[in-house]
Design a protein around this motif. Structure first.
Motif, mmCIF file in Angstrom:
data_model
loop_
_atom_site.group_PDB
_atom_site.id
_atom_site.type_symbol
_atom_site.label_atom_id
_atom_site.label_comp_id
_atom_site.label_asym_id
_atom_site.label_seq_id
_atom_site.Cartn_x
_atom_site.Cartn_y
_atom_site.Cartn_z
ATOM 1 N N MET A 1 19.933 11.605 -24.709
ATOM 2 C CA MET A 1 18.953 11.757 -23.632
ATOM 3 C C MET A 1 19.601 11.670 -22.261
ATOM 4 O O MET A 1 19.080 12.224 -21.293
ATOM 5 C CB MET A 1 17.857 10.706 -23.785
ATOM 6 N N ARG A 2 20.750 10.998 -22.157
ATOM 7 C CA ARG A 2 21.465 10.995 -20.883
ATOM 8 C C ARG A 2 22.163 12.322 -20.653
ATOM 9 O O ARG A 2 22.223 12.827 -19.532
ATOM 10 C CB ARG A 2 22.464 9.839 -20.861
ATOM 11 N N ARG A 3 22.720 12.885 -21.717
ATOM 12 C CA ARG A 3 23.405 14.164 -21.598
ATOM 13 C C ARG A 3 22.426 15.325 -21.473
ATOM 14 O O ARG A 3 22.708 16.330 -20.817
ATOM 15 C CB ARG A 3 24.306 14.399 -22.815
ATOM 16 N N ALA A 4 21.265 15.205 -22.126
ATOM 17 C CA ALA A 4 20.273 16.295 -22.135
ATOM 18 C C ALA A 4 18.908 15.702 -21.788
ATOM 19 O O ALA A 4 18.069 15.490 -22.672
ATOM 20 C CB ALA A 4 20.241 16.972 -23.502
ATOM 21 N N PRO A 5 18.676 15.412 -20.511
ATOM 22 C CA PRO A 5 17.458 14.685 -20.128
ATOM 23 C C PRO A 5 16.156 15.434 -20.380
ATOM 24 O O PRO A 5 15.082 14.844 -20.285
ATOM 25 C CB PRO A 5 17.666 14.431 -18.624
ATOM 26 N N HIS A 6 16.247 16.723 -20.718
ATOM 27 C CA HIS A 6 15.024 17.484 -20.950
ATOM 28 C C HIS A 6 14.431 17.236 -22.336
ATOM 29 O O HIS A 6 13.282 17.584 -22.598
ATOM 30 C CB HIS A 6 15.300 18.982 -20.802
ATOM 31 N N ILE A 7 15.214 16.620 -23.265
ATOM 32 C CA ILE A 7 14.687 16.403 -24.604
ATOM 33 C C ILE A 7 13.919 15.094 -24.664
ATOM 34 O O ILE A 7 14.135 14.183 -23.871
ATOM 35 C CB ILE A 7 15.803 16.414 -25.671
ATOM 36 N N THR A 8 13.004 15.008 -25.612
ATOM 37 C CA THR A 8 12.190 13.807 -25.768
ATOM 38 C C THR A 8 12.896 12.801 -26.667
ATOM 39 O O THR A 8 13.877 13.118 -27.349
ATOM 40 C CB THR A 8 10.831 14.156 -26.392
ATOM 41 N N ALA A 9 12.353 11.586 -26.698
ATOM 42 C CA ALA A 9 12.933 10.560 -27.561
ATOM 43 C C ALA A 9 12.837 10.964 -29.025
ATOM 44 O O ALA A 9 13.759 10.723 -29.813
ATOM 45 C CB ALA A 9 12.214 9.224 -27.324
ATOM 46 N N ALA A 10 11.716 11.585 -29.401
ATOM 47 C CA ALA A 10 11.556 12.018 -30.795
ATOM 48 C C ALA A 10 12.569 13.095 -31.153
ATOM 49 O O ALA A 10 13.134 13.100 -32.262
ATOM 50 C CB ALA A 10 10.131 12.528 -31.017
ATOM 51 N N GLU A 11 12.811 14.034 -30.242
ATOM 52 C CA GLU A 11 13.798 15.083 -30.501
ATOM 53 C C GLU A 11 15.206 14.503 -30.595
ATOM 54 O O GLU A 11 15.998 14.907 -31.453
ATOM 55 C CB GLU A 11 13.729 16.140 -29.397
ATOM 56 N N ALA A 12 15.520 13.550 -29.720
ATOM 57 C CA ALA A 12 16.834 12.907 -29.782
ATOM 58 C C ALA A 12 17.012 12.171 -31.098
ATOM 59 O O ALA A 12 18.092 12.208 -31.708
ATOM 60 C CB ALA A 12 16.999 11.938 -28.607
ATOM 61 N N ASP A 13 15.968 11.517 -31.576
ATOM 62 C CA ASP A 13 16.030 10.805 -32.847
ATOM 63 C C ASP A 13 16.286 11.772 -34.000
ATOM 64 O O ASP A 13 17.053 11.482 -34.920
ATOM 65 C CB ASP A 13 14.730 10.041 -33.067
ATOM 66 N N GLU A 14 15.652 12.940 -33.928
ATOM 67 C CA GLU A 14 15.829 13.941 -34.980
ATOM 68 C C GLU A 14 17.269 14.455 -35.022
ATOM 69 O O GLU A 14 17.865 14.601 -36.095
ATOM 70 C CB GLU A 14 14.854 15.103 -34.751
ATOM 71 N N VAL A 15 17.830 14.730 -33.842
ATOM 72 C CA VAL A 15 19.217 15.211 -33.775
ATOM 73 C C VAL A 15 20.173 14.134 -34.271
ATOM 74 O O VAL A 15 21.122 14.406 -35.029
ATOM 75 C CB VAL A 15 19.574 15.636 -32.338
ATOM 76 N N ALA A 16 19.942 12.889 -33.866
ATOM 77 C CA ALA A 16 20.809 11.793 -34.287
ATOM 78 C C ALA A 16 20.792 11.636 -35.801
ATOM 79 O O ALA A 16 21.839 11.409 -36.430
ATOM 80 C CB ALA A 16 20.371 10.495 -33.611
ATOM 81 N N ALA A 17 19.618 11.753 -36.398
ATOM 82 C CA ALA A 17 19.513 11.644 -37.852
ATOM 83 C C ALA A 17 20.235 12.796 -38.539
ATOM 84 O O ALA A 17 20.894 12.604 -39.573
ATOM 85 C CB ALA A 17 18.044 11.620 -38.257
ATOM 86 N N GLU A 18 20.153 13.981 -37.969
ATOM 87 C CA GLU A 18 20.796 15.161 -38.552
ATOM 88 C C GLU A 18 22.312 14.975 -38.630
ATOM 89 O O GLU A 18 22.949 15.392 -39.602
ATOM 90 C CB GLU A 18 20.462 16.387 -37.714
ATOM 91 N N PHE A 19 22.898 14.329 -37.605
ATOM 92 C CA PHE A 19 24.348 14.163 -37.556
ATOM 93 C C PHE A 19 24.801 12.777 -37.979
ATOM 94 O O PHE A 19 25.966 12.412 -37.777
ATOM 95 C CB PHE A 19 24.859 14.487 -36.154
ATOM 96 N N GLY A 20 23.899 12.001 -38.545
ATOM 97 C CA GLY A 20 24.272 10.707 -39.106
ATOM 98 C C GLY A 20 24.798 9.704 -38.099
ATOM 99 O O GLY A 20 25.554 8.804 -38.462
#
Length: 373
Positions: free
Chosen positions: A342-361
Protein backbone atom coordinates in the motif's frame (compact mmCIF):
# COMPACT_ATOMS: atom_id res chain seq x y z
CA UNK A 1 11.08 -0.16 23.16
CA UNK A 2 11.77 2.35 25.91
CA UNK A 3 14.83 3.87 27.40
CA UNK A 4 14.86 6.31 30.31
CA UNK A 5 17.30 8.87 31.58
CA UNK A 6 17.33 10.53 34.95
CA UNK A 7 17.04 14.22 35.65
CA UNK A 8 14.49 17.03 35.61
CA UNK A 9 14.07 20.57 34.34
CA UNK A 10 11.83 23.48 35.17
CA UNK A 11 13.37 26.34 33.24
CA UNK A 12 11.17 28.70 31.28
CA UNK A 13 12.15 29.61 27.72
CA UNK A 14 10.22 31.53 25.10
CA UNK A 15 7.16 31.83 27.37
CA UNK A 16 6.80 28.05 27.79
CA UNK A 17 7.60 25.97 30.85
CA UNK A 18 10.30 23.45 30.01
CA UNK A 19 9.05 19.85 30.24
CA UNK A 20 10.40 17.58 32.94
CA UNK A 21 9.85 14.59 30.68
CA UNK A 22 9.74 14.11 26.90
CA UNK A 23 8.39 11.04 25.10
CA UNK A 24 10.38 10.82 21.85
CA UNK A 25 8.19 9.00 19.32
CA UNK A 26 9.91 7.72 16.19
CA UNK A 27 9.57 5.17 13.38
CA UNK A 28 12.25 2.49 13.53
CA UNK A 29 14.32 3.84 10.66
CA UNK A 30 14.86 7.12 12.57
CA UNK A 31 16.37 5.38 15.58
CA UNK A 32 19.72 7.29 15.22
CA UNK A 33 17.88 10.63 15.42
CA UNK A 34 15.85 9.50 18.44
CA UNK A 35 19.00 8.33 20.24
CA UNK A 36 20.74 11.65 19.53
CA UNK A 37 17.72 13.67 20.69
CA UNK A 38 17.54 11.56 23.83
CA UNK A 39 21.16 12.23 24.71
CA UNK A 40 20.93 15.95 23.97
CA UNK A 41 17.90 16.27 26.26
CA UNK A 42 19.66 14.29 28.98
CA UNK A 43 22.69 16.57 28.73
CA UNK A 44 20.44 19.53 29.53
CA UNK A 45 18.76 17.82 32.47
CA UNK A 46 15.54 16.68 30.82
CA UNK A 47 14.44 13.07 31.22
CA UNK A 48 13.41 11.35 28.01
CA UNK A 49 11.85 8.04 27.01
CA UNK A 50 12.23 6.60 23.52
CA UNK A 51 9.23 4.91 21.90
CA UNK A 52 9.41 3.22 18.52
CA UNK A 53 5.98 3.71 16.96
CA UNK A 54 4.28 1.88 14.11
CA UNK A 55 0.56 1.87 15.01
CA UNK A 56 -1.47 -1.00 13.52
CA UNK A 57 -3.67 0.07 10.63
CA UNK A 58 -6.71 -1.58 12.22
CA UNK A 59 -6.45 0.63 15.34
CA UNK A 60 -8.03 4.09 14.94
CA UNK A 61 -5.31 6.71 14.62
CA UNK A 62 -6.89 8.86 17.33
CA UNK A 63 -6.64 5.95 19.77
CA UNK A 64 -2.98 5.34 18.95
CA UNK A 65 -2.12 9.01 19.41
CA UNK A 66 -4.19 9.12 22.60
CA UNK A 67 -2.12 6.29 24.04
CA UNK A 68 0.98 8.46 23.64
CA UNK A 69 -0.60 11.05 25.92
CA UNK A 70 -0.62 8.56 28.79
CA UNK A 71 3.01 9.58 29.31
CA UNK A 72 3.66 12.70 31.36
CA UNK A 73 5.08 15.84 29.80
CA UNK A 74 5.69 16.52 26.13
CA UNK A 75 5.24 14.15 23.19
CA UNK A 76 7.87 14.85 20.53
CA UNK A 77 7.20 13.32 17.10
CA UNK A 78 10.21 12.69 14.85
CA UNK A 79 8.72 13.43 11.44
CA UNK A 80 9.37 13.14 7.75
CA UNK A 81 6.99 12.60 4.83
CA UNK A 82 7.27 8.81 5.26
CA UNK A 83 6.01 9.08 8.86
CA UNK A 84 2.48 9.72 7.65
CA UNK A 85 2.40 6.44 5.76
CA UNK A 86 2.81 4.45 8.96
CA UNK A 87 0.09 1.86 9.04
CA UNK A 88 -0.22 2.75 6.14
CA UNK A 89 -3.04 5.27 6.26
CA UNK A 90 -4.58 7.68 3.77
CA UNK A 91 -3.55 11.31 4.07
CA UNK A 92 -7.17 12.23 4.77
CA UNK A 93 -7.19 10.24 8.00
CA UNK A 94 -4.05 11.98 9.23
CA UNK A 95 -5.42 15.41 8.26
CA UNK A 96 -8.68 14.78 10.11
CA UNK A 97 -6.97 13.64 13.30
CA UNK A 98 -4.38 16.43 13.26
CA UNK A 99 -7.08 19.07 12.79
CA UNK A 100 -9.29 17.71 15.55
CA UNK A 101 -7.70 15.51 18.20
CA UNK A 102 -4.12 16.83 17.99
CA UNK A 103 -5.26 20.45 17.69
CA UNK A 104 -7.27 20.06 20.90
CA UNK A 105 -4.13 18.76 22.65
CA UNK A 106 -1.64 21.05 20.91
CA UNK A 107 0.17 21.92 24.14
CA UNK A 108 1.14 18.25 24.60
CA UNK A 109 2.54 17.64 21.12
CA UNK A 110 5.68 18.95 19.41
CA UNK A 111 7.67 17.77 16.39
CA UNK A 112 10.98 17.92 14.56
CA UNK A 113 11.07 17.63 10.77
CA UNK A 114 13.86 15.67 9.07
CA UNK A 115 12.97 16.26 5.42
CA UNK A 116 12.83 19.08 2.89
CA UNK A 117 9.81 17.47 1.24
CA UNK A 118 6.35 18.88 1.78
CA UNK A 119 4.48 17.57 4.80
CA UNK A 120 0.71 17.43 5.17
CA UNK A 121 -0.68 20.97 5.59
CA UNK A 122 -2.34 20.01 8.87
CA UNK A 123 1.05 19.27 10.46
CA UNK A 124 1.22 23.02 11.09
CA UNK A 125 -0.58 22.31 14.37
CA UNK A 126 2.57 20.52 15.56
CA UNK A 127 4.78 23.53 14.78
CA UNK A 128 7.58 21.21 13.59
CA UNK A 129 11.07 22.65 13.72
CA UNK A 130 13.28 21.66 10.81
CA UNK A 131 16.52 19.80 11.52
CA UNK A 132 17.09 19.01 7.87
CA UNK A 133 20.43 20.05 6.45
CA UNK A 134 21.77 21.85 9.54
CA UNK A 135 24.84 21.20 11.67
CA UNK A 136 24.76 19.58 15.08
CA UNK A 137 24.97 22.79 17.15
CA UNK A 138 22.17 24.44 15.20
CA UNK A 139 20.03 21.28 15.38
CA UNK A 140 20.48 21.14 19.15
CA UNK A 141 19.60 24.84 19.53
CA UNK A 142 16.43 24.41 17.45
CA UNK A 143 15.39 21.30 19.41
CA UNK A 144 15.81 23.00 22.77
CA UNK A 145 14.03 26.14 21.59
CA UNK A 146 11.04 24.17 20.30
CA UNK A 147 10.66 22.43 23.66
CA UNK A 148 11.25 25.59 25.69
CA UNK A 149 14.41 24.25 27.32
CA UNK A 150 17.04 26.72 28.50
CA UNK A 151 20.50 25.44 27.46
CA UNK A 152 22.72 24.60 30.40
CA UNK A 153 26.20 26.05 30.34
CA UNK A 154 27.44 23.07 32.36
CA UNK A 155 26.11 19.70 31.18
CA UNK A 156 23.85 17.87 33.59
CA UNK A 157 26.30 15.00 33.55
CA UNK A 158 29.46 14.19 31.67
CA UNK A 159 29.24 11.61 28.91
CA UNK A 160 32.13 9.22 28.38
CA UNK A 161 33.57 9.60 24.85
CA UNK A 162 32.77 5.96 24.02
CA UNK A 163 29.12 6.46 24.98
CA UNK A 164 28.63 9.67 23.01
CA UNK A 165 25.92 9.30 20.37
CA UNK A 166 27.07 10.46 16.95
CA UNK A 167 25.05 13.17 15.22
CA UNK A 168 23.01 11.29 12.59
CA UNK A 169 24.31 13.41 9.72
CA UNK A 170 27.89 12.40 10.60
CA UNK A 171 28.95 9.00 9.22
CA UNK A 172 31.31 6.64 11.09
CA UNK A 173 35.02 7.36 10.71
CA UNK A 174 35.29 4.45 8.26
CA UNK A 175 32.30 3.57 6.07
CA UNK A 176 33.22 0.72 3.76
CA UNK A 177 30.98 0.33 0.69
CA UNK A 178 27.75 -0.30 2.58
CA UNK A 179 24.87 -0.47 0.05
CA UNK A 180 22.75 2.65 -0.20
CA UNK A 181 19.84 2.76 2.16
CA UNK A 182 16.60 1.51 0.65
CA UNK A 183 14.05 4.34 1.06
CA UNK A 184 11.24 1.80 0.65
CA UNK A 185 12.49 -0.55 3.36
CA UNK A 186 9.40 -1.77 5.22
CA UNK A 187 8.82 -3.61 8.48
CA UNK A 188 11.36 -5.91 10.11
CA UNK A 189 11.56 -3.57 13.11
CA UNK A 190 11.27 -6.36 15.67
CA UNK A 191 13.88 -8.46 13.86
CA UNK A 192 16.31 -5.53 13.67
CA UNK A 193 15.81 -4.77 17.35
CA UNK A 194 16.42 -8.41 18.26
CA UNK A 195 19.56 -8.46 16.10
CA UNK A 196 20.93 -5.39 17.87
CA UNK A 197 20.14 -6.85 21.29
CA UNK A 198 21.86 -10.14 20.45
CA UNK A 199 25.01 -8.38 19.29
CA UNK A 200 25.06 -5.98 22.22
CA UNK A 201 24.41 -8.72 24.80
CA UNK A 202 26.91 -11.21 23.38
CA UNK A 203 30.05 -12.06 25.29
CA UNK A 204 32.95 -9.81 24.31
CA UNK A 205 34.91 -11.40 21.49
CA UNK A 206 31.98 -13.56 20.35
CA UNK A 207 29.50 -10.99 19.09
CA UNK A 208 28.72 -12.64 15.74
CA UNK A 209 25.25 -13.27 14.34
CA UNK A 210 24.11 -14.84 11.08
CA UNK A 211 20.93 -13.80 9.28
CA UNK A 212 19.86 -17.18 7.89
CA UNK A 213 17.22 -17.61 5.20
CA UNK A 214 16.39 -18.57 1.65
CA UNK A 215 17.13 -16.47 -1.43
CA UNK A 216 14.81 -13.50 -1.96
CA UNK A 217 13.85 -13.24 1.70
CA UNK A 218 15.63 -9.90 2.16
CA UNK A 219 18.76 -10.79 4.17
CA UNK A 220 21.02 -8.28 2.39
CA UNK A 221 18.43 -5.52 2.72
CA UNK A 222 18.11 -6.21 6.44
CA UNK A 223 21.89 -6.18 6.92
CA UNK A 224 22.20 -2.88 5.04
CA UNK A 225 19.34 -1.36 7.01
CA UNK A 226 21.00 -2.49 10.25
CA UNK A 227 24.25 -0.79 9.22
CA UNK A 228 22.43 2.47 8.47
CA UNK A 229 19.99 2.37 11.37
CA UNK A 230 22.60 1.64 14.03
CA UNK A 231 25.50 3.52 12.43
CA UNK A 232 25.79 5.85 15.41
CA UNK A 233 26.85 2.85 17.53
CA UNK A 234 30.00 2.27 15.47
CA UNK A 235 33.19 4.05 14.43
CA UNK A 236 33.94 1.51 11.66
CA UNK A 237 31.42 -0.26 9.40
CA UNK A 238 32.96 -2.48 6.73
CA UNK A 239 30.95 -4.40 4.12
CA UNK A 240 32.47 -7.60 2.67
CA UNK A 241 30.79 -9.23 -0.36
CA UNK A 242 31.35 -12.91 0.32
CA UNK A 243 29.79 -14.95 -2.49
CA UNK A 244 33.28 -15.34 -4.03
CA UNK A 245 36.12 -16.49 -1.76
CA UNK A 246 38.85 -14.48 -3.49
CA UNK A 247 36.77 -11.31 -3.57
CA UNK A 248 35.95 -11.83 0.11
CA UNK A 249 39.62 -12.14 1.09
CA UNK A 250 40.63 -9.10 -0.94
CA UNK A 251 37.81 -7.03 0.49
CA UNK A 252 38.52 -7.86 4.13
CA UNK A 253 42.22 -7.20 3.50
CA UNK A 254 41.39 -3.73 2.16
CA UNK A 255 40.27 -2.78 5.67
CA UNK A 256 43.99 -2.77 6.60
CA UNK A 257 44.48 0.15 4.24
CA UNK A 258 41.46 2.01 5.62
CA UNK A 259 42.77 1.47 9.17
CA UNK A 260 46.24 2.61 8.05
CA UNK A 261 47.86 -0.55 9.38
CA UNK A 262 51.52 -1.20 8.57
CA UNK A 263 51.33 -4.26 6.32
CA UNK A 264 52.22 -5.52 2.88
CA UNK A 265 49.92 -6.06 -0.09
CA UNK A 266 49.44 -9.83 0.22
CA UNK A 267 45.81 -10.62 1.22
CA UNK A 268 46.74 -13.14 3.92
CA UNK A 269 49.11 -10.68 5.58
CA UNK A 270 46.53 -7.92 5.45
CA UNK A 271 43.81 -10.16 6.89
CA UNK A 272 46.02 -11.12 9.83
CA UNK A 273 46.77 -7.46 10.51
CA UNK A 274 43.06 -6.57 10.34
CA UNK A 275 42.05 -9.37 12.70
CA UNK A 276 44.73 -8.35 15.21
CA UNK A 277 43.72 -4.67 15.07
CA UNK A 278 40.05 -5.53 15.54
CA UNK A 279 40.87 -7.95 18.36
CA UNK A 280 42.77 -5.23 20.23
CA UNK A 281 40.18 -2.58 19.41
CA UNK A 282 42.89 -0.28 18.12
CA UNK A 283 42.61 2.21 16.55
CA UNK A 284 38.82 1.65 16.85
CA UNK A 285 36.91 -0.46 19.35
CA UNK A 286 33.39 0.12 18.05
CA UNK A 287 33.38 -1.76 14.75
CA UNK A 288 30.96 -3.76 12.61
CA UNK A 289 32.05 -6.11 9.82
CA UNK A 290 29.30 -7.45 7.54
CA UNK A 291 29.94 -10.58 5.46
CA UNK A 292 27.16 -10.61 2.88
CA UNK A 293 26.22 -13.82 1.07
CA UNK A 294 28.70 -16.12 2.82
CA UNK A 295 27.45 -19.61 1.91
CA UNK A 296 30.79 -21.46 1.57
CA UNK A 297 31.90 -21.49 5.18
CA UNK A 298 35.42 -22.74 4.70
CA UNK A 299 38.06 -20.55 6.35
CA UNK A 300 35.69 -19.39 9.08
CA UNK A 301 38.42 -19.56 11.71
CA UNK A 302 40.82 -17.40 9.68
CA UNK A 303 38.26 -14.85 8.44
CA UNK A 304 35.80 -14.03 11.23
CA UNK A 305 37.34 -11.36 13.50
CA UNK A 306 36.96 -11.33 17.26
CA UNK A 307 37.24 -8.45 19.69
CA UNK A 308 35.06 -5.69 21.13
CA UNK A 309 33.13 -5.16 17.89
CA UNK A 310 30.40 -7.02 16.03
CA UNK A 311 30.21 -9.41 13.07
CA UNK A 312 27.07 -9.76 10.95
CA UNK A 313 26.74 -12.50 8.32
CA UNK A 314 24.03 -13.22 5.75
CA UNK A 315 23.79 -16.77 4.46
CA UNK A 316 21.66 -19.69 3.28
CA UNK A 317 23.97 -22.24 4.92
CA UNK A 318 22.59 -23.95 8.03
CA UNK A 319 26.17 -24.78 9.02
CA UNK A 320 26.54 -21.34 10.59
CA UNK A 321 24.65 -22.68 13.60
CA UNK A 322 27.89 -24.37 14.68
CA UNK A 323 29.93 -21.14 14.49
CA UNK A 324 27.74 -18.12 15.35
CA UNK A 325 24.46 -17.11 16.85
CA UNK A 326 21.77 -17.54 14.18
CA UNK A 327 18.71 -15.35 13.59
CA UNK A 328 16.27 -16.91 11.08
CA UNK A 329 14.83 -14.54 8.47
CA UNK A 330 11.34 -15.58 7.48
CA UNK A 331 8.70 -14.17 5.18
CA UNK A 332 6.99 -10.89 5.92
CA UNK A 333 4.08 -11.16 8.28
CA UNK A 334 0.83 -10.13 6.62
CA UNK A 335 0.83 -6.60 8.08
CA UNK A 336 4.34 -6.01 6.67
CA UNK A 337 3.28 -7.34 3.26
CA UNK A 338 0.16 -5.22 2.99
CA UNK A 339 1.93 -2.19 4.43
CA UNK A 340 4.67 -2.44 1.82
CA UNK A 341 2.22 -2.90 -1.06
CA UNK A 342 0.00 0.00 0.00
CA UNK A 343 2.98 2.33 0.40
CA UNK A 344 4.31 1.43 -3.02
CA UNK A 345 0.86 1.41 -4.67
CA UNK A 346 -1.36 3.77 -2.66
CA UNK A 347 -4.27 3.39 -5.07
CA UNK A 348 -4.99 -0.21 -3.98
CA UNK A 349 -7.23 -1.07 -1.05
CA UNK A 350 -6.30 -3.04 2.04
CA UNK A 351 -8.34 -5.99 0.78
CA UNK A 352 -6.54 -5.94 -2.58
CA UNK A 353 -3.15 -5.74 -0.87
CA UNK A 354 -4.09 -8.71 1.31
CA UNK A 355 -5.06 -10.70 -1.78
CA UNK A 356 -1.75 -9.97 -3.52
CA UNK A 357 0.23 -10.81 -0.38
CA UNK A 358 -1.55 -14.15 -0.06
CA UNK A 359 -0.91 -14.93 -3.74
CA UNK A 360 2.86 -14.49 -3.26
CA UNK A 361 3.05 -16.11 0.16
CA UNK A 362 4.39 -12.93 1.84
CA UNK A 363 7.83 -13.50 0.25
CA UNK A 364 9.55 -10.09 -0.06
CA UNK A 365 11.18 -10.36 -3.51
CA UNK A 366 7.99 -11.30 -5.42
CA UNK A 367 6.12 -8.60 -3.50
CA UNK A 368 8.70 -6.01 -4.61
CA UNK A 369 8.19 -7.10 -8.20
CA UNK A 370 4.40 -7.07 -7.83
CA UNK A 371 4.45 -3.57 -6.31
CA UNK A 372 6.65 -2.27 -9.12
CA UNK A 373 4.23 -3.75 -11.68
Amino acid sequence: MAEQRSGGASADHGGRAAPEHVLVVFPGYHRPWAAWINQRLDTHGVRATLQRWDPPREVPLEDSLGDLLLARGQVLLVLDDWFFELGPRPAGEWNDVLRSFVASQADRFAAVNLTNRTLLPSTAVLEPVSLWGVGEEEAEARLLSRLGIEPRRSPARRIAPGALVRYPETPPDIWGEVPRRNPRFTGRDDLLTELQERLMDAERGNAACTLLGMSGIGKTQIAAEYAHRFSSDYDVIWWVSSDDRNVQRDRLGELAVALELPTGSEPGERIRAVREALRRGAPHGRWLVVFDGWDDIRDVDVMVPQGPGHVLITSRNLGWREHTDVLPVRNFDRAESTGYLMRRAPHITAAEADEVAAEFGDVPLPLVQAAAW
